[in-house]
Design a protein around this motif. Structure first.
Motif, PDB file in Angstrom:
ATOM      1  N   GLU A   1       0.812  -1.207   0.000  1.00 24.90           N
ATOM      2  CA  GLU A   1       0.000   0.000   0.000  1.00 24.90           C
ATOM      3  C   GLU A   1       0.852   1.267   0.000  1.00 24.90           C
ATOM      4  O   GLU A   1       0.599   2.187  -0.780  1.00 24.90           O
ATOM      5  N   ALA A  50      -7.849   7.884   0.951  1.00 24.35           N
ATOM      6  CA  ALA A  50      -7.906   6.889   2.016  1.00 24.35           C
ATOM      7  C   ALA A  50      -7.147   5.642   1.564  1.00 24.35           C
ATOM      8  O   ALA A  50      -7.108   5.338   0.372  1.00 24.35           O
ATOM      9  N   ALA A  51      -6.568   4.944   2.536  1.00 23.71           N
ATOM     10  CA  ALA A  51      -5.822   3.719   2.232  1.00 23.71           C
ATOM     11  C   ALA A  51      -5.946   2.751   3.391  1.00 23.71           C
ATOM     12  O   ALA A  51      -5.985   3.157   4.550  1.00 23.71           O
ATOM     13  N   GLY A  52      -6.034   1.465   3.051  1.00 25.23           N
ATOM     14  CA  GLY A  52      -6.069   0.451   4.087  1.00 25.23           C
ATOM     15  C   GLY A  52      -6.555  -0.881   3.569  1.00 25.23           C
ATOM     16  O   GLY A  52      -7.366  -0.950   2.639  1.00 25.23           O
ATOM     17  N   GLU A  53      -6.026  -1.931   4.143  1.00 22.96           N
ATOM     18  CA  GLU A  53      -6.457  -3.306   3.858  1.00 22.96           C
ATOM     19  C   GLU A  53      -6.488  -3.630   2.375  1.00 22.96           C
ATOM     20  O   GLU A  53      -7.439  -4.221   1.869  1.00 22.96           O
TER      21      GLU A  53
END
Length: 88
Positions: free
Chosen positions: A20, A37-40
């Motif tokens: 990521e 947004a960033a995640g998973e």
């Protein structure tokens, strides 16, 4: 003559797990793109341009970035710059 426009889009990117941060850096290098947004393994990317066709070109470039599995445009809006209070 066409009135100057702003093309505002968003895309969802699925990225290789664990990459990521590297993909975020690559996305930020694409003109007109920023990560909201960033995640998973997912990124939400905002794309803002002033040219017709530029959002699709940016989406293609995002799709081809190393570490990106897929990219899907989920929103696109076109507004006259004067309605946004911006100058050409």
């Amino acid at each position: 003559m066409r009135e100057p426009e702003a093309h505002i889009s968003s895309a969802i990117l699925r990225v290789r797990p664990g990459e990521e941060a590297a993909v975020v850096r690559r996305v930020m290098a694409v003109p007109g793109c920023e990560v909201a947004a960033a995640g998973e393994g997912r990124l939400v990317v905002l794309i803002e341009t002033r040219e017709t066709g530029a959002p699709r070109a940016a989406l293609t470039e995002l799709t081809l970035l190393e570490g990106v599995h897929s990219a899907c445009m989920v929103y696109e809006q076109v507004e006259a710059l004067k309605t946004l209070g911006e100058k050409a």
